[in-house]
Design a protein around this motif. Structure first.
Motif, short mmCIF file in Angstrom:
data_model
loop_
_atom_site.label_atom_id
_atom_site.label_comp_id
_atom_site.label_asym_id
_atom_site.label_seq_id
_atom_site.Cartn_x
_atom_site.Cartn_y
_atom_site.Cartn_z
N LEU A 157 0.72 -1.22 -0.16
CA LEU A 157 0.05 0.16 -0.01
C LEU A 157 1.03 1.25 -0.15
CD1 LEU A 157 -2.97 -1.18 2.30
CD2 LEU A 157 -3.11 -0.62 -0.22
N HIS A 166 2.04 1.57 -3.43
CA HIS A 166 0.81 2.11 -4.18
C HIS A 166 0.47 3.53 -4.14
CE1 HIS A 166 -3.56 2.59 -5.44
NE2 HIS A 166 -3.27 1.88 -6.53
N ASN A 167 0.47 4.00 -2.91
CA ASN A 167 0.00 5.51 -2.65
C ASN A 167 1.01 6.59 -2.67
OD1 ASN A 167 -2.52 4.24 -1.89
ND2 ASN A 167 -1.87 3.88 0.36
#
Length: 472
Positions: free
Chosen positions: A306, A309-310
């Protein structure tokens, strides 16, 4: 659906996420059971199956293993094996069926506890969802469906009770834990104790002190045995390097990336960092510790993925490719393990050979084979082995393993007869996979002696197994 929605809210998942988690679990369960035959893969589960069978034959709080290492005292309280044996006797279920039902039950409960822990830690729905999926498809979790899901359940239950500060109940769990798995109990208690001290709490559960009795027992017996069998480093931990129910390297990469961010935070997160590294190192010496390590790695990996991804990337395409490669690699490790599980021994040919040996040999026969076949020989043939993989507290481990290696390699008939007489060997059990591992040609070592020794005859043969009888 309302019940599922209520459960989803308890573990901080959306309704759709909960449905996906359930579907993935069912899919993994279906793929896991594609294996032909009714018997679990690998060797570890057969130790428990054998001990439960031995308990029914001769009930005792300390189960004597009359078959392992030609007969040995177990010197440990096999609580789980005794419980399964009693359940089997009371319900008329077979021992194997009882194990399968309860391992599935504990796997489901483990997943639910895992989600409850994530909810307590107040992670986001997306992180909880991703961590749950990563845990379900991890080879270590899938492998627990046939072996060790009870241990995984106790690890997660201990962690949950610790987080909820339920120390009285935690004390009870940690007190009985060593009766099921002393090694995991010691490691789990050590990790929890380090976090407890970090909290500067005055109250320490009594079981945190009594656990040292088990540590002393372990150390004293290892000292007497003077035998260590360290695994070959990362090859025994990383599933992509050949150890199929280990960790995927693609799970470790985002975990390490997450640890980099954790290190920048407070001392409590540094404690997590050191626990992660310690468990990884300990896994090199006992892969059972992966049952503690895998849930932690699943959470850290989800955090790392995450994060990747962020975060802002100069190229969105590169970001998508990077995350996709990591997820694909994790799924590939799972696929490799499923395939390995389907094709792994024992297969029908091996089982048939061992059952033939059981039906056509004296009960006191001693069987020579590789230690990795020992539990199968004990369970299916109900005959004694010279050595097996359960080396803890076993008699003369180094000497026995050295003699097995020597007899496999020698072409000297005198040396062969010396070892045969020493252990009173009656039969030699070989399978095609074992022959490929040990010898390149049919004229090497033991194979040469078996063909040219008038005192050995081929007793049984099928497409994958051959059994030789030693004439006396």
């Amino acid at each position: 659906m309302k019940k599922l929605e209520s459960i989803a809210q308890n573990v901080s998942l959306t309704k759709n996420q909960a449905i996906v988690v359930v579907l993935v679990f069912i899919l993994v369960l279906i793929l896991f059971n594609l294996r032909p035959g009714n018997y679990p893969p690998g060797e570890n589960s057969y130790l428990s199956l054998k001990l439960s069978k031995e308990f029914l034959k001769s009930p005792s709080l300390i189960i004597k293993d009359n078959l392992s290492f030609s007969s040995r005292q177990n010197n440990s309280f096999n609580l789980w094996e005794i419980i399964i044996a009693l359940i089997s006797k009371l319900t008329s279920l077979s021992i194997l069926a009882s194990y399968k039902i309860f391992y599935l039950l504990f796997a489901v409960l483990s997943l639910y506890l895992f989600l409850l822990i994530l909810n307590h830690l107040k992670f986001s729905n997306n992180l909880n969802f991703l961590a749950a999926i990563l845990l379900i498809i991890s080879p270590a979790f899938i492998n627990s469906l046939s072996f060790n899901s009870l241990i995984l359940f106790l690890v997660l239950l201990s962690s949950y009770l610790f987080l909820k500060s339920k120390f009285k109940l935690l004390s009870f769990i940690l007190f009985i834990f060593p009766l099921i798995s002393p090694l995991i109990a010691v490691v789990s208690t050590g990790v929890l104790a380090s976090f407890l001290l970090r909290k500067n709490l005055k109250y320490i559960p009594p079981s945190f002190l009594t656990i040292f009795l088990y540590v002393i027992l372990l150390i004293s017996n290892v000292g007497k045995n003077n035998y260590f069998n360290p695994f070959s480093a990362l090859n025994q931990v990383i599933s992509d390097f050949g150890f199929y129910h280990g960790l995927s390297i693609f799970l470790l990469i985002p975990s390490i990336y997450a640890l980099k961010h954790i290190w920048k935070n407070n001392a409590y997160y540094k404690q997590i960092f050191f626990s992660f590294i310690l468990l990884l190192i300990l896994s090199l010496f006992s892969t059972t510790i992966l049952l503690i390590f895998t849930p932690i790695a699943s959470v850290l990996s989800a955090i790392g993925i995450l994060y990747l991804h962020n975060k802002k990337w100069n190229s969105n395409i590169l970001k998508i490719i990077t995350v996709a490669v990591i997820l694909f690699g994790i799924c590939l490790s799972t696929f490799n393990f499923i395939v390995f599980n389907i094709t792994n021994l024992p297969d029908e040919n091996l089982i048939n050979g061992l059952i033939y040996l059981k039906d056509n040999s004296p009960e006191d026969s001693v069987i020579l084979s590789d230690p990795s076949r020992g539990h199968w020989i004990n369970y299916f043939a109900e005959r004694k082995d010279i050595a097996d993989s359960n080396t803890f507290l076993a008699p003369d481990v180094k000497e026995r393993l050295k003699d097995i290696d020597k007899i496999f390699k020698t072409r000297d008939i005198n040396e062969f007869n010396k070892i045969v007489n020493k252990y009173k060997i009656s039969y030699i059990f070989l399978d095609s996979e074992l022959k490929k591992q040990l010898w390149k040609t049919d004229d090497e070592g033991l194979l040469f002696i078996l063909k040219n020794n008038p005192d050995t005859i081929r007793f049984y043969k099928n497409s994958k197994v051959e059994i030789w009888k030693i004439l006396r």
